[in-house]
Design an enzyme around this catalytic site. Structure first.
Site, PDB file in Angstrom:
ATOM      1  N   HIS A 296     -48.694  -0.016 -36.525  1.00  0.00           N
ATOM      2  CA  HIS A 296     -49.433   1.145 -36.885  1.00  0.00           C
ATOM      3  C   HIS A 296     -48.942   1.987 -37.784  1.00  0.00           C
ATOM      4  O   HIS A 296     -48.277   3.058 -37.948  1.00  0.00           O
ATOM      5  CB  HIS A 296     -49.789   2.452 -35.791  1.00  0.00           C
ATOM      6  CG  HIS A 296     -51.098   1.223 -34.721  1.00  0.00           C
ATOM      7  ND1 HIS A 296     -50.591   2.119 -33.327  1.00  0.00           N
ATOM      8  CD2 HIS A 296     -51.953   1.123 -34.705  1.00  0.00           C
ATOM      9  CE1 HIS A 296     -51.697   1.574 -32.273  1.00  0.00           C
ATOM     10  NE2 HIS A 296     -51.922   0.379 -33.176  1.00  0.00           N
ATOM     11  N   TYR A 469     -44.474   3.888 -35.170  1.00  0.00           N
ATOM     12  CA  TYR A 469     -43.741   3.902 -33.827  1.00  0.00           C
ATOM     13  C   TYR A 469     -44.144   2.084 -32.639  1.00  0.00           C
ATOM     14  O   TYR A 469     -43.608   2.551 -31.676  1.00  0.00           O
ATOM     15  CB  TYR A 469     -42.710   5.381 -33.572  1.00  0.00           C
ATOM     16  CG  TYR A 469     -43.183   6.314 -34.465  1.00  0.00           C
ATOM     17  CD1 TYR A 469     -42.275   5.945 -35.663  1.00  0.00           C
ATOM     18  CD2 TYR A 469     -43.078   7.483 -33.924  1.00  0.00           C
ATOM     19  CE1 TYR A 469     -41.998   7.128 -36.584  1.00  0.00           C
ATOM     20  CE2 TYR A 469     -42.966   8.485 -34.729  1.00  0.00           C
ATOM     21  CZ  TYR A 469     -42.754   8.320 -35.843  1.00  0.00           C
ATOM     22  OH  TYR A 469     -42.234   9.550 -36.954  1.00  0.00           O
ATOM     23  N   HIS A 470     -45.069   1.730 -33.918  1.00  0.00           N
ATOM     24  CA  HIS A 470     -45.222   0.871 -32.636  1.00  0.00           C
ATOM     25  C   HIS A 470     -45.477  -0.399 -33.096  1.00  0.00           C
ATOM     26  O   HIS A 470     -46.596  -1.161 -33.422  1.00  0.00           O
ATOM     27  CB  HIS A 470     -47.022   1.467 -32.657  1.00  0.00           C
ATOM     28  CG  HIS A 470     -46.775   3.265 -31.805  1.00  0.00           C
ATOM     29  ND1 HIS A 470     -48.422   3.426 -31.765  1.00  0.00           N
ATOM     30  CD2 HIS A 470     -46.612   3.170 -31.525  1.00  0.00           C
ATOM     31  CE1 HIS A 470     -48.324   4.863 -31.288  1.00  0.00           C
ATOM     32  NE2 HIS A 470     -46.883   4.233 -30.788  1.00  0.00           N
ATOM     33  N   PRO A 471     -44.331  -0.797 -33.534  1.00  0.00           N
ATOM     34  CA  PRO A 471     -44.028  -2.315 -33.990  1.00  0.00           C
ATOM     35  C   PRO A 471     -44.476  -3.030 -32.914  1.00  0.00           C
ATOM     36  O   PRO A 471     -43.981  -3.384 -32.035  1.00  0.00           O
ATOM     37  CB  PRO A 471     -42.016  -2.923 -34.828  1.00  0.00           C
ATOM     38  CG  PRO A 471     -42.612  -1.461 -33.829  1.00  0.00           C
ATOM     39  CD  PRO A 471     -43.242  -0.247 -33.660  1.00  0.00           C
TER      40      PRO A 471
END
Length: 553
Positions: A296, A469-471
């Site tokens: 994101h 912070y959403h890999p």
């Protein structure tokens, strides 16, 4: 540690999913479970104090502090990728937001060839994990280990944000994990008694006395060991020494969207050409390892507001923080129970869309660059996050050194649709901030940069946006040629090895990923227990048939 140490199951990585898998598998006293975590124990006080997120994310405290490669879509900038380095993983350093995802996020997974992963099929696992203090209905869980609630001491600007959204023409959404995931509402957080409820606190802390649950911290996995195509053990570094342990049944890789593909590659599992480039012997040519990296992208815009109800850098603000510290220490209430992100909204940039494509979030402080840049005075920030980016990148090895960071390339804003949608997201920020609810506080834009035309907005977005912070996706689940695991999370073409973390998501969900990662851990534990029971039944059947063959009628 000698090489004769053997467990039934070894879980590699103590993050959101790894804690769940280890906790659930160890419920069976007949099996032995070892959890390996590269970071330390989750004993640092900043982990448990919710406001500690503001200190850990921009620093090396419990944090891998990864960097991306230069991003063409961000004007060549190097992005920042904080990830948790402690028990609980990123659930121990993040903003604790509890969002599951839109039903279509999971129905999309099922439609891509992953039976068992539709919304109706994953909902029971969300509910199994959850104990919700505010909602008790068919869509929420009670008595699960993961505590979910609204903020203990909510900041009043959360209600201002919600009112502004209504004035701007958007709906209210009192439960963003309920029947509708659209509109403005207060954030539900993973907290209990004014403290963070990480996956470690939920699934490990209550169970540390189990004799069959063994936890090793400061244990950096370096290579999965194989006997032919079967994973049989793990090599790791601990306190400067090389250690080895073996698994009777399975290894479960739960090292996250960066750590899991990196360890597979280091172990000879991945695209053969990349492995040979680093002189790594090929165990299994699996082209999808490290591919399909999606994250994101987020833009943050700050406004000065003269209110000490908002966090800020001022002499009086320091005094307020000291008083808040005393209050937190005594009662576990007050401003330091905040995760700074007090409210958010899921909005559509077009009414024709089936689900929201932008998340708007309120942060009760002014900041930029992940909190590494702060502004003097008091104020707030609004985030515009692109929920369904079309840009996709990859993770590759920098070298064969297992202690070296991998090369991370999310390819942010390389698809033209992504920047177009994010521009609309910024316009929603501007629309919300122009409502009477916010105008009453006379907000002042901290940027002295023109953002009037789409071209001007684009330049600022490309100059200042970065990860939320959403890999996900680097060991994606599926049946196509680029899939790394199947629908039961087994690594394709190998035995004795599964992946259970956000890396298996075939597509990114439209919200924060922690709750879904916990759900993945719950499903993985069920898969493993089901297979163990099936194998036991088969063994019993074989033993019975062998016995019968020696006693002919």
């Amino acid at each position: 540690m000698n090489e004769n140490v053997v467990f039934d199951y070894i879980v590699i990585g103590g993050g959101a999913a790894g804690c769940v898998v280890a906790g659930r598998l160890s419920e069976d006293p007949t099996v032995s479970v070892c959890l390996l975590e590269a970071g330390g124990p989750d004993s640092h006080p900043l982990i448990h104090m919710p406001a500690g997120v503001a200190v850990m994310v921009p620093t090396s405290i419990n944090n891998w502090q990864y960097q991306t490669v230069p991003q063409a879509g961000l004007k060549g900038r190097t992005g920042y990728q904080p990830r948790g380095k402690t028990l609980g993983g990123s659930s121990s350093i993040n903003a604790m937001a509890y969002h599951r995802g839109h039903p279509e996020d999971f129905d999309r997974w099922a439609a891509l060839g992953n039976p068992g992963w539709s919304y109706q099929e994953v909902l029971p696992f969300f509910k199994r994990a959850e104990h919700n203090e505010n909602f008790d209905d068919p869509l929420h869980g009670q008595n699960g280990p993961l505590n979910v609630r609204f903020h203990t001491s909510p900041n009043p600007f959360g209600e201002v944000f919600v009112e502004a959204g209504l004035q701007a023409g958007y709906p209210a959404c009192p439960d963003q994990n309920g029947a509708t995931m659209e509109g403005f509402g207060r954030l539900q957080v993973m907290q209990k008694d004014g403290q963070r409820c990480s996956a470690a606190r939920a699934y490990l802390t209550p169970n540390r006395a189990r004799p069959n649950l063994h936890i090793e911290t400061h244990a950096h996995a370096t290579r999965i060991l194989f006997d032919g195509k079967r994973a049989v053990g793990i090599e790791f570094m601990q306190h400067g020494f090389k250690c080895v342990m073996h698994a009777r049944s399975e290894l479960i890789l739960s090292s996250g969207a960066f750590g899991s593909p990196q360890l597979l590659l280091l172990s000879g599992i991945g695209p053969a050409s990349q492995l040979l480039k680093h002189d790594i012997a090929v165990i299994h040519d699996l082209p999808g390892v490290g591919k399909n990296l999606v994250d994101h992208i987020d833009y943050v815009h700050s406004y000065r507001i003269k209110s000490r109800r908002l966090m800020g850098l001022s002499l009086l603000g320091v005094w307020d923080t000291l008083k808040a510290g005393i209050r937190y220490w005594r009662h576990r209430t007050g401003p330091l129970t905040s995760n700074f992100a007090e409210a958010c909204a899921f909005v559509k940039t077009s009414p024709d869309l089936r689900q929201a494509d932008i998340e708007l979030a309120l942060t009760i402080a002014m900041f930029a660059d992940h909190g590494r840049t702060l502004y003097r005075g008091h104020g707030l920030s609004l985030h515009a996050c692109l929920l369904h980016p079309k840009s996709a990148g990859e993770l590759t090895l920098a070298s064969a050194d297992p202690l070296a960071a991998p090369l991370i390339d999310p390819a942010f804003l390389t698809h033209p649709d992504d920047i177009a949608t994010l521009i609309e997201g910024y316009k929603i920020i501007r629309k919300v901030m122009s409502t009477p609810a916010f105008k009453a506080f006379a907000p002042k834009d901290v940027l002295d940069t023109p953002m009037n035309t789409d071209a001007e907005i684009e330049q600022v977005l490309r100059s200042r946006s970065d990860t939320l912070y959403h890999p996900v996706g680097t060991c994606k689940m599926g049946a196509d040629a680029m899939a790394v695991v199947d629908a039961r999370l087994k690594v394709r073409g190998l035995e004795g090895l599964r992946v259970a973390d956000a890396s298996i998501m075939p597509t990114i969900i439209g919200c924060s990923t922690t709750a879904a990662t916990v759900m993945i851990g719950e499903k993985a534990a069920d898969f493993i227990r089901e297979d163990r029971a099936l194998n036991a039944a088969d063994t019993s059947k074989d033993d019975h048939e062998t016995t019968a063959s020696h006693h002919p009628a």
